[in-house]
Design a protein around this motif. Structure first.
Motif, PDB file in Angstrom:
ATOM      1  N   TRP A  39      51.736 -89.321 -50.068  1.00  0.00           N
ATOM      2  CA  TRP A  39      52.686 -90.424 -50.270  1.00  0.00           C
ATOM      3  C   TRP A  39      53.799 -90.264 -49.256  1.00  0.00           C
ATOM      4  CZ3 TRP A  39      57.796 -89.514 -52.211  1.00  0.00           C
ATOM      5  CH2 TRP A  39      58.049 -88.187 -52.588  1.00  0.00           C
ATOM      6  N   SER A  40      54.615 -91.301 -49.069  1.00  0.00           N
ATOM      7  CA  SER A  40      55.604 -91.286 -47.993  1.00  0.00           C
ATOM      8  C   SER A  40      57.024 -91.295 -48.545  1.00  0.00           C
ATOM      9  CB  SER A  40      55.390 -92.504 -47.090  1.00  0.00           C
ATOM     10  OG  SER A  40      56.555 -92.748 -46.336  1.00  0.00           O
ATOM     11  N   LYS A  41      57.781 -90.258 -48.182  1.00  0.00           N
ATOM     12  CA  LYS A  41      59.193 -90.201 -48.597  1.00  0.00           C
ATOM     13  C   LYS A  41      59.971 -91.348 -47.979  1.00  0.00           C
ATOM     14  CE  LYS A  41      59.859 -85.347 -49.748  1.00  0.00           C
ATOM     15  NZ  LYS A  41      58.504 -84.791 -49.499  1.00  0.00           N
ATOM     16  N   GLU A  42      59.549 -91.719 -46.778  1.00  0.00           N
ATOM     17  CA  GLU A  42      60.234 -92.806 -46.070  1.00  0.00           C
ATOM     18  C   GLU A  42      60.053 -94.138 -46.815  1.00  0.00           C
ATOM     19  OE1 GLU A  42      59.846 -94.898 -41.732  1.00  0.00           O
ATOM     20  OE2 GLU A  42      58.831 -92.974 -42.038  1.00  0.00           O
ATOM     21  N   VAL A  43      58.826 -94.389 -47.212  1.00  0.00           N
ATOM     22  CA  VAL A  43      58.553 -95.602 -47.990  1.00  0.00           C
ATOM     23  C   VAL A  43      59.332 -95.558 -49.299  1.00  0.00           C
ATOM     24  CG1 VAL A  43      56.775 -96.834 -49.302  1.00  0.00           C
ATOM     25  CG2 VAL A  43      56.281 -96.041 -46.982  1.00  0.00           C
ATOM     26  N   TRP A  44      59.325 -94.401 -49.933  1.00  0.00           N
ATOM     27  CA  TRP A  44      60.028 -94.252 -51.212  1.00  0.00           C
ATOM     28  C   TRP A  44      61.510 -94.592 -51.052  1.00  0.00           C
ATOM     29  CZ3 TRP A  44      57.948 -94.377 -55.699  1.00  0.00           C
ATOM     30  CH2 TRP A  44      58.656 -93.978 -56.842  1.00  0.00           C
ATOM     31  N   GLN A  45      62.098 -94.100 -49.936  1.00  0.00           N
ATOM     32  CA  GLN A  45      63.514 -94.389 -49.700  1.00  0.00           C
ATOM     33  C   GLN A  45      63.722 -95.891 -49.461  1.00  0.00           C
ATOM     34  OE1 GLN A  45      65.926 -92.102 -50.283  1.00  0.00           O
ATOM     35  NE2 GLN A  45      67.142 -94.005 -50.233  1.00  0.00           N
ATOM     36  N   SER A  46      62.767 -96.503 -48.748  1.00  0.00           N
ATOM     37  CA  SER A  46      62.868 -97.960 -48.530  1.00  0.00           C
ATOM     38  C   SER A  46      62.830 -98.707 -49.860  1.00  0.00           C
ATOM     39  CB  SER A  46      61.729 -98.456 -47.650  1.00  0.00           C
ATOM     40  OG  SER A  46      61.738 -97.808 -46.413  1.00  0.00           O
ATOM     41  N   LEU A  47      61.954 -98.256 -50.769  1.00  0.00           N
ATOM     42  CA  LEU A  47      61.867 -98.897 -52.083  1.00  0.00           C
ATOM     43  C   LEU A  47      63.192 -98.735 -52.831  1.00  0.00           C
ATOM     44  CD1 LEU A  47      58.261 -97.844 -53.207  1.00  0.00           C
ATOM     45  CD2 LEU A  47      58.996-100.044 -52.275  1.00  0.00           C
ATOM     46  N   ALA A  48      63.805 -97.564 -52.673  1.00  0.00           N
ATOM     47  CA  ALA A  48      65.122 -97.351 -53.296  1.00  0.00           C
ATOM     48  C   ALA A  48      66.143 -98.305 -52.678  1.00  0.00           C
ATOM     49  CB  ALA A  48      65.558 -95.900 -53.108  1.00  0.00           C
TER      50      ALA A  48
END
Lengths: 378, 372
Positions: A39-48
């Motif tokens: 999974w992608s921390k970067e994507v997760w941050q974007s979702l946040a």
């Protein structure tokens, strides 16, 4: 009776749609799935940053205080994009459960961080012998002075490898199938005795078998009253079930569209194969399944937080049956109508197929929900 | 987004429920609840009760004497009437011809025919299908020769439902055989007492007499009984088919029949337990019930748009399949005593055939909705 979206909801859907179109294409997703973490921390941050992780967090804790309908809309988009990040596990189920059952200090500590993307939490509930029966808990929590000692095994916990915190259900009293006697504990990933046997899932996700080898936690790690966690766990799983149905609907719609497009463009015997009636009728049946599933996803979203437990469970089971059967039919038909191409890893079709196959058996397969519905039906 | 009915809609539901409880005769209620044969008088007396209440033209706008209900109110009305065990409304005059007359009929035709449809003084039947024209309706061959002040009609119609009771028939006839089939059709209103008309029963597999053959031999039809223009009948017929599709899902009837099925399956015993508790049988009943729940919401979604497009085909397919499944389970539930239900099971085979067979509906979905 109103099946329309508010302006705000529509904007939200459009924003999310633009995000996945730009930043979560097929190639990007493949890179993420193939990475070490999956999974992608970067994507997760974007979702946040987009506020999606805050949907189920009350405003008091830095969230948006939205509900199941907004969750449904987000899950529709994620289903179409086949998002592998632990959205359902953390931002929907664990977040809802913490809101429901945790004390003030835990909420103030965790909820803003869940909404902000700094923390990921996952519910570890089902066990090897529980199959899909929610009340079946064998894991034990033994009182030891001011602490509890947890022992047992949690089966195929989705997204556990990504989580810093596990919400672990364990029995403080009673027998495995009793409705009471189950408590919930907040367990840090690095607790001694907590072992995760990680594995990839069919659909590109990650999961773990969670072993609790005399994991000692302080009494303050218990969320809610001793032996009283089951109703809250059921409520959170029902919210999760509704979200899962919405994810399925998003994936089915995208797969249906891809299949219709293929029928219009693939030519054999000097004509588009969509001209053949036998294929048209299968496509029509796919649409019927889709519309029925869409209807039940609406029902699930609007009833998953209902007070009347029996009625709520009955409706959610009905929804999961109709959605699960649609998952099977649409996934199998889409591959069939794509012919050999549907079998390849190269097309998105096979990836939707795998996710829909998984969804059918997540949180209870169609048969188990049909049985539960029959038992609850008047 | 909101799945609940409004307060006004719930009050309306209570009003319909009270009305049906008060005005539906007990013997008719009994027959409907047990799937027994209804007479002409049963249908007429219920329609007259509705008429007396001001609800005779249930689906009609106010300007023609209807209550002017929304699609949702109409749905509630139908659901409550079905639950109460009321007979279905005979659709031929009320739901099929009436919208055509309102849209395309002359003022004189509207004034002559609409009031007697509403008050059940005249019974209508539908003269569409022919032995050689079923799904391919436009290939119909019944001829109408223009004789100046009247047409002379000769041909054969079939599957004429309850034609044995009919005072009038609306009829598609060929007035021009030189052009494309759809271009040469006219829409006539024919008095069933006209010389040259013969109605012969068709006995169906359940042993019942519901449908008929209608033979027309040099039947004289006055020119003023043509609706709209000559050779434009096909567009009126298509308009009518669109209206035939309201209430096509049959949700209220399916709910009533499902309740009937559960009553029977609770009373019937298997291994000293009610059949409804048998896991295999319970799963079949549950499957029908969840399908019906989904269809109910799908139907409400379509109603909320206030226009019935090709989505009607989805409602028709699922609605007919669900009613057929229930009739099959009802027969199965009765076990060795299946005879009382077997006739209903046999008769329900028609649901996936009439009104455009379910295969035709799938063609419509794939062409109109999927663009294939």
């Amino acid at each position: 009776m109103d099946f329309g979206l508010s302006e705000e909801q529509q904007q939200f859907v459009d924003t999310l749609g633009r995000f996945v179109a730009r930043d979560y294409g097929f190639a990007r997703r493949r890179t993420i799935v193939d990475s070490q973490e999956g999974w992608s921390k970067e994507v997760w941050q974007s979702l946040a940053d987009l506020g999606v992780l805050a949907i189920n967090v009350p405003e008091k804790y830095g969230g948006l205080g939205f509900g199941p309908v907004e969750t449904m809309l987000a899950m529709n988009v994620f289903g179409a994009a086949l998002l592998v990040e632990p959205y359902l596990s953390s931002a929907v189920i664990a977040t809802s459960l913490l809101c429901d059952i945790a004390g003030e200090s835990v909420k103030a500590e965790l909820l803003p961080r869940l909404a902000g993307g700094e923390r990921i939490a996952v519910l570890a509930h089902f066990e090897p012998a529980s199959r899909f029966v929610i009340a079946h808990v064998e894991c034990s929590a033994r009182k030891d002075g001011e602490r509890y000692v947890l022992e047992g095994q949690k089966a195929a916990v989705l997204d556990a490898p990504a989580a810093g915190h596990l919400l672990v259900s364990a029995r403080t009293s009673g027998l495995p199938d009793d409705d009471t006697g189950v408590s919930l504990f907040l367990v840090s990933r690095d607790s001694p005795g907590l072992v995760l046997r990680e594995f990839p899932t069919l659909d590109g996700g990650r999961a773990a078998e969670v072993l609790l080898n005399k994991v000692s936690v302080p009494a303050s790690a218990r969320l809610g009253g001793e032996g009283e966690a089951m109703p809250a766990i059921e409520r959170a799983l029902d919210i999760g079930l509704s979200a899962l149905c919405a994810e399925a609907v998003g994936a089915m719609k995208a797969l249906q569209n891809a299949t219709i497009e293929y029928l219009k463009t693939r030519s054999q015997f000097d004509q588009p194969i969509g001209r053949f009636q036998v294929l048209q009728h299968r496509a029509a049946d796919m649409l019927i399944h889709f519309e029925q599933a869409q209807s039940m996803s609406y029902l699930a979203a609007m009833r998953c937080t209902a007070e009347n437990t029996l009625e709520r469970r009955r409706m959610l089971s009905a929804a999961k049956v109709v959605v699960g059967q649609a998952c099977r039919f649409i996934a199998q038909s889409a591959v069939q109508l794509h012919g050999g191409m549907g079998m390849t890893d190269e097309l998105m079709v096979s990836h939707w197929f795998k996710r829909l196959t998984m969804i059918e058996s997540t949180f209870g397969d169609s048969d188990s929900h049909l049985q539960r519905f029959a038992e609850l039906a008047s | 987004m909101d799945l609940d009915f409004t307060e006004e809609e719930n009050a309306f539901r209570d009003e319909v429920r009270d009305f049906a409880r008060e005005k539906l005769p007990a013997d008719i209620h009994h027959k409907v609840m047990n799937g027994l044969h209804l007479t002409r008088d049963d249908y007429v007396s219920w329609q007259r009760a509705l008429f007396a209440r001001g609800w005779g033209g249930v689906s009609w706008p106010k300007e023609f004497g209807g209550p002017g209900w929304s699609a949702t109110e109409l749905y509630i009305f139908e659901e409550e009437c079905a639950a109460a065990g009321a007979p279905r409304l005979i659709p031929f005059g009320l739901r099929m011809l009436a919208p055509v007359l309102m849209a395309f009929g002359s003022r004189a035709q509207q004034e002559r025919f609409l009031p007697k449809i509403m008050s059940a003084e005249e019974w209508w039947c539908q003269g569409y299908s022919e032995p050689g024209a079923g799904s391919d309706l436009a290939s119909l061959r019944t001829r109408a020769e223009n004789c100046g002040d009247h047409y002379r009609v000769t041909g054969q119609k079939t599957w004429t439902t309850l034609g044995q009771y009919a005072d009038w028939m609306f009829c598609l006839v060929r007035t021009d055989s030189e052009v494309k089939p759809q271009r040469g059709i006219s829409f006539l209103l024919i008095d069933m007492k006209s010389p040259g008309i013969t109605v012969r029963p068709i006995i169906t597999l359940d042993g019942g007499h519901e449908v008929n053959e209608v033979w027309l031999e040099d039947v004289r039809v006055p020119m003023e009984n043509r609706v709209g223009e000559e050779n434009q009948g096909w567009s009126y017929a298509k308009f009518l088919l669109g209206h035939e599709r309201t209430n096509i899902a049959g949700i209220g009837i399916a709910k009533r029949e499902l309740a009937h099925l559960k009553r029977v399956a609770k009373a019937e015993m298997k291994n000293a337990r009610p059949l409804l508790e048998d896991p295999l049988f319970a799963a079949k009943v549950a499957q029908v019930e969840v399908d019906l729940m989904a269809l109910e919401i799908t139907n409400l979604r379509v109603l909320s748009t206030e226009k019935m497009g090709p989505e009607a085909s989805i409602l028709k397919i699922k609605g007919s399949e669900i009613q057929q499944d229930i009739s099959e389970l009802l027969m199965q539930a009765a076990g060795p005593y299946a005879q009382p239900f077997a006739a209903n099971y046999c008769n329900q085979r028609k649901l996936s055939i009439y009104g455009g067979s379910n295969e035709i509906q799938r063609n419509i979905i794939s062409q109109m909705m999927l663009g294939l």
